[in-house]
Write a protein that holds these residues in place. Structure first.
Motif, PDB file in Angstrom:
ATOM      1  N   GLY A   1      19.056  -5.708  -6.984  1.00 45.71           N
ATOM      2  CA  GLY A   1      18.242  -6.415  -6.012  1.00 45.71           C
ATOM      3  C   GLY A   1      18.877  -6.627  -4.649  1.00 45.71           C
ATOM      4  N   PHE A   2      20.155  -6.305  -4.496  1.00 50.57           N
ATOM      5  CA  PHE A   2      20.800  -6.404  -3.190  1.00 50.57           C
ATOM      6  C   PHE A   2      20.299  -5.284  -2.281  1.00 50.57           C
ATOM      7  CE2 PHE A   2      24.127  -8.499  -5.760  1.00 50.57           C
ATOM      8  CZ  PHE A   2      24.311  -9.646  -5.011  1.00 50.57           C
ATOM      9  N   ASN A   3      20.193  -5.578  -0.993  1.00 53.36           N
ATOM     10  CA  ASN A   3      19.824  -4.516  -0.060  1.00 53.36           C
ATOM     11  C   ASN A   3      21.064  -3.681   0.282  1.00 53.36           C
ATOM     12  OD1 ASN A   3      21.213  -5.650   2.239  1.00 53.36           O
ATOM     13  ND2 ASN A   3      19.495  -7.035   2.555  1.00 53.36           N
ATOM     14  N   ARG A   4      20.838  -2.575   0.935  1.00 57.68           N
ATOM     15  CA  ARG A   4      21.913  -1.621   1.243  1.00 57.68           C
ATOM     16  C   ARG A   4      23.042  -2.252   2.060  1.00 57.68           C
ATOM     17  NH1 ARG A   4      21.139   4.407   1.483  1.00 57.68           N
ATOM     18  NH2 ARG A   4      19.102   3.853   0.682  1.00 57.68           N
ATOM     19  N   MET A   5      22.685  -3.108   3.008  1.00 60.07           N
ATOM     20  CA  MET A   5      23.700  -3.736   3.848  1.00 60.07           C
ATOM     21  C   MET A   5      24.617  -4.648   3.022  1.00 60.07           C
ATOM     22  SD  MET A   5      23.168  -5.849   7.406  1.00 60.07           S
ATOM     23  CE  MET A   5      22.689  -7.409   6.702  1.00 60.07           C
ATOM     24  N   GLU A   6      24.012  -5.430   2.122  1.00 64.65           N
ATOM     25  CA  GLU A   6      24.824  -6.306   1.282  1.00 64.65           C
ATOM     26  C   GLU A   6      25.683  -5.509   0.310  1.00 64.65           C
ATOM     27  OE1 GLU A   6      23.505 -10.612   0.306  1.00 64.65           O
ATOM     28  OE2 GLU A   6      21.788  -9.279  -0.078  1.00 64.65           O
ATOM     29  N   ILE A   7      25.148  -4.441  -0.238  1.00 63.51           N
ATOM     30  CA  ILE A   7      25.946  -3.599  -1.138  1.00 63.51           C
ATOM     31  C   ILE A   7      27.172  -3.075  -0.405  1.00 63.51           C
ATOM     32  CG2 ILE A   7      25.965  -1.358  -2.326  1.00 63.51           C
ATOM     33  CD1 ILE A   7      24.707  -3.625  -3.973  1.00 63.51           C
ATOM     34  N   SER A   8      27.000  -2.636   0.825  1.00 67.87           N
ATOM     35  CA  SER A   8      28.143  -2.166   1.624  1.00 67.87           C
ATOM     36  C   SER A   8      29.153  -3.286   1.834  1.00 67.87           C
ATOM     37  CB  SER A   8      27.676  -1.629   2.972  1.00 67.87           C
ATOM     38  OG  SER A   8      26.918  -0.472   2.797  1.00 67.87           O
TER      39      SER A   8
ATOM     40  N   LYS B   1      20.566 -12.392  -7.603  1.00 64.38           N
ATOM     41  CA  LYS B   1      20.883 -10.961  -7.526  1.00 64.38           C
ATOM     42  C   LYS B   1      22.242 -10.705  -8.178  1.00 64.38           C
ATOM     43  CE  LYS B   1      18.323 -10.299  -3.289  1.00 64.38           C
ATOM     44  NZ  LYS B   1      18.011 -11.494  -2.594  1.00 64.38           N
TER      45      LYS B   1
ATOM     46  N   SER C   1      22.556  -1.915  -8.357  1.00 62.62           N
ATOM     47  CA  SER C   1      22.501  -2.820  -7.198  1.00 62.62           C
ATOM     48  C   SER C   1      21.828  -4.154  -7.474  1.00 62.62           C
ATOM     49  CB  SER C   1      21.813  -2.137  -6.024  1.00 62.62           C
ATOM     50  OG  SER C   1      20.482  -1.834  -6.358  1.00 62.62           O
TER      51      SER C   1
END
Length: 78
Positions: free
Chosen positions: A48-55, A32, A46
């Motif tokens: 492929g990262f999920n929202r939590m990892e992006i945060s 990712k 992003s």
């Protein structure tokens, strides 16, 4: 691809060909990859990262924004 920061599973780096763009950093974990602008810190894509990892990644970048900008300017010049 100079790595500027490693934090947990994330590697924050620049591509050598990024010179002609505004300051930004790429964040990588496994297969990712995301891109964040540095002034101001905001997500470009992003990868492929999920929202939590992006945060989580955005927080790391915000906490290290000065170091990342210095790394950018040291590598690419002003």
């Amino acid at each position: 691809m100079p790595t500027v920061i490693r934090s947990g599973p994330y590697r924050l780096f620049f591509y050598a060909g990024d010179r002609d763009e505004s300051p930004h950093v790429h964040a990588e974990r496994d297969d990712k990859i995301a891109k964040f602008w540095l002034e101001p810190v905001r997500l470009q894509y992003s990868g492929g990262f999920n929202r939590m990892e992006i945060s989580r990644i955005q927080k790391i970048i915000q906490e290290n924004q000065r170091q990342l900008l210095e790394g950018w300017h040291d590598y690419f010049g002003r």
